[in-house]
Design an enzyme around this catalytic site. Sequence first.
Site, PDB file in Angstrom:
ATOM      1  N   TYR A 144      45.586-111.461  34.715  1.00  0.00           N
ATOM      2  CA  TYR A 144      44.545-112.650  35.164  1.00  0.00           C
ATOM      3  C   TYR A 144      44.511-113.610  34.208  1.00  0.00           C
ATOM      4  O   TYR A 144      44.609-113.244  32.895  1.00  0.00           O
ATOM      5  CB  TYR A 144      43.188-112.138  35.108  1.00  0.00           C
ATOM      6  CG  TYR A 144      41.993-112.866  35.670  1.00  0.00           C
ATOM      7  CD1 TYR A 144      41.899-113.506  36.831  1.00  0.00           C
ATOM      8  CD2 TYR A 144      41.151-113.304  34.641  1.00  0.00           C
ATOM      9  CE1 TYR A 144      40.908-114.541  37.201  1.00  0.00           C
ATOM     10  CE2 TYR A 144      39.862-114.113  34.903  1.00  0.00           C
ATOM     11  CZ  TYR A 144      39.964-114.807  36.208  1.00  0.00           C
ATOM     12  OH  TYR A 144      39.027-115.703  36.363  1.00  0.00           O
ATOM     13  N   ASP A 239      48.964-115.431  26.910  1.00  0.00           N
ATOM     14  CA  ASP A 239      47.641-115.550  27.273  1.00  0.00           C
ATOM     15  C   ASP A 239      46.698-114.330  26.226  1.00  0.00           C
ATOM     16  O   ASP A 239      46.718-113.282  26.673  1.00  0.00           O
ATOM     17  CB  ASP A 239      47.233-115.264  28.751  1.00  0.00           C
ATOM     18  CG  ASP A 239      45.671-115.485  29.115  1.00  0.00           C
ATOM     19  OD1 ASP A 239      44.939-115.776  28.140  1.00  0.00           O
ATOM     20  OD2 ASP A 239      45.347-115.645  30.159  1.00  0.00           O
ATOM     21  N   LYS A 267      37.080-116.419  25.156  1.00  0.00           N
ATOM     22  CA  LYS A 267      36.221-115.320  24.613  1.00  0.00           C
ATOM     23  C   LYS A 267      35.975-115.290  23.025  1.00  0.00           C
ATOM     24  O   LYS A 267      34.865-115.700  22.623  1.00  0.00           O
ATOM     25  CB  LYS A 267      36.744-113.881  24.951  1.00  0.00           C
ATOM     26  CG  LYS A 267      36.570-114.084  26.574  1.00  0.00           C
ATOM     27  CD  LYS A 267      37.500-112.882  27.390  1.00  0.00           C
ATOM     28  CE  LYS A 267      37.142-113.173  28.661  1.00  0.00           C
ATOM     29  NZ  LYS A 267      38.331-113.026  29.735  1.00  0.00           N
TER      30      LYS A 267
HETATM   31  C1  LIG Z   1      38.741-114.141  30.883  1.00  0.00           C
HETATM   32  C2  LIG Z   1      40.227-114.402  30.920  1.00  0.00           C
HETATM   33  C3  LIG Z   1      40.719-115.701  31.234  1.00  0.00           C
HETATM   34  C4  LIG Z   1      39.633-116.710  31.896  1.00  0.00           C
HETATM   35  O1  LIG Z   1      38.696-117.032  30.746  1.00  0.00           O
HETATM   36  P1  LIG Z   1      37.323-117.837  31.339  1.00  0.00           P
HETATM   37  O2  LIG Z   1      36.658-117.967  30.079  1.00  0.00           O
HETATM   38  O3  LIG Z   1      36.540-116.785  32.126  1.00  0.00           O
HETATM   39  O4  LIG Z   1      37.667-118.886  32.141  1.00  0.00           O
HETATM   40  C5  LIG Z   1      41.921-115.783  31.158  1.00  0.00           C
HETATM   41  N1  LIG Z   1      42.943-115.151  30.713  1.00  0.00           N
HETATM   42  C6  LIG Z   1      42.515-113.849  30.328  1.00  0.00           C
HETATM   43  C7  LIG Z   1      43.500-112.864  29.911  1.00  0.00           C
HETATM   44  C8  LIG Z   1      41.168-113.416  30.500  1.00  0.00           C
HETATM   45  O5  LIG Z   1      40.814-112.160  30.151  1.00  0.00           O
END
Ligand SMILES: *Cc1c(COP(=O)(O)O)cnc(C)c1O
Length: 428
Positions: A144, A239, A267
């Site tokens: 994701y 990511d 995060k």
């Molecule tokens: C949570 C998440 C996102 C998206 O971040 P948001 O702050 O919710 O937009 C993107 N990549 C990874 C790996 C994530 O866990």
Amino acid sequence: MAITKSEALFKEAVQYIPGGVNSPVRAFGSIGSTPRFIKKADKALMWDEDDNEYIDFIGSWGPMILGHNHPLVLDAVLEYAKRGLSYGAATSIEVDMAKLVCSMVPSIDMVRMVNSGTEAVMSAVRVARGFTRRDKIIKFNGCYHGHSDALLVKAGSGVMTAGVPDSLGVPAGCTADTVTADYNSLESVQDCFDRYGEQIAAIIVEPVGANMGTVPPKPGFLQGLRDICDKYGSLLIFDEVITGFRMQADGAQGHFGVTPDLTTFGKIIGAGMPVGAYGGRREIMEMVSPVGAVYQAGTLSGNPVAMAAGIAQLTYLKEHPEVYTKLNKTADSFFSELQKIVDESGRGYQVNHICSLGSMFCTTQEVYDYETAKTSDTKAYADYCNYMQNHGIYLAPAQFEAMFISAAHTQEQLAQTLETARNYFKNN
Ligand SMILES: *Cc1c(COP(=O)(O)O)cnc(C)c1O
């Protein structure tokens, strides 16, 4: 039976907010119950509106690596809030944040702050396309990367749980250049390159899959991606929205010793405030406006209060590497113990974990990608999760999410959690 305050709030919420929540996983739909409305949190504990106490294993989905209400973070936020919440102008604290990130993550020479992980990834992909002057990107099934159009293809997290891999409202054209491969399969990546070769701008990957449950990379997988990118002149984007500043100060790239061209954060970097960032090598980042021709902007980006929170937490983590040593060791023994409990139950479930991230998959099959993750019995997970929540253990309300352990979890809280799991398996 009288309804709880959370149930009453949820009834009201669904009238005014789609599904009653501002992010789908919070709706508890995949465990067939209603959300607990949380009113406050401290260290590793949270309390709901009905005054139930929980040991929290989501930590706002990662940011709370030091626990809720860390005094340094709180003080920084209060201090900066007094100076005015936002100016839309350059501030010294943005320079502090950029220098800090660059000092912690060697692959990053320059960094741009944004307001969410979604924005970070969307922007990094744009930069990769601008830099390489190519259009196609490879992403992995079950990973994701936020909810931007081009990346909502076989995404994990809430999308996977709902069993709807793609979203309505995303024009086919937006995903036409998104090629998907299987996590942990270099063969499938090679297939994509055999087919599209030098049209591929970048591979984007969660260096540890954490949105199909926790799925660590197999030895050599990430290095294999690095090699194939080098061969074809494509960029490698890690990511690290979840793994960044969590596995260790320099994230998954430090842990595995594989250097990406671009990295995205979210995060933890905001310590609970809405913050994201992307960064990488100077020549690539200098593509970004106003230096370069890749446009990206944000009215509230680099917000001083959010920067203050993030800097307080990151500085503490940088100056106290022993936090990681201890946290990762504690988490290791927690997850090994959980696997033992599961083994004793005779169900053959799988506990995957790495550092302070882990997941119990209700399947007897080894889980190493999206397909194997999907063999999980989500009803069995729902039953387990509801029991745990009813007994004061707040787990992710979905099978395909990670458990986050923080430095604030005490040995007693972790032991209590394991005891509750043991009781579940004994009695169910
Ligand atoms: C949570 C998440 C996102 C998206 O971040 P948001 O702050 O919710 O937009 C993107 N990549 C990874 C790996 C994530 O866990």
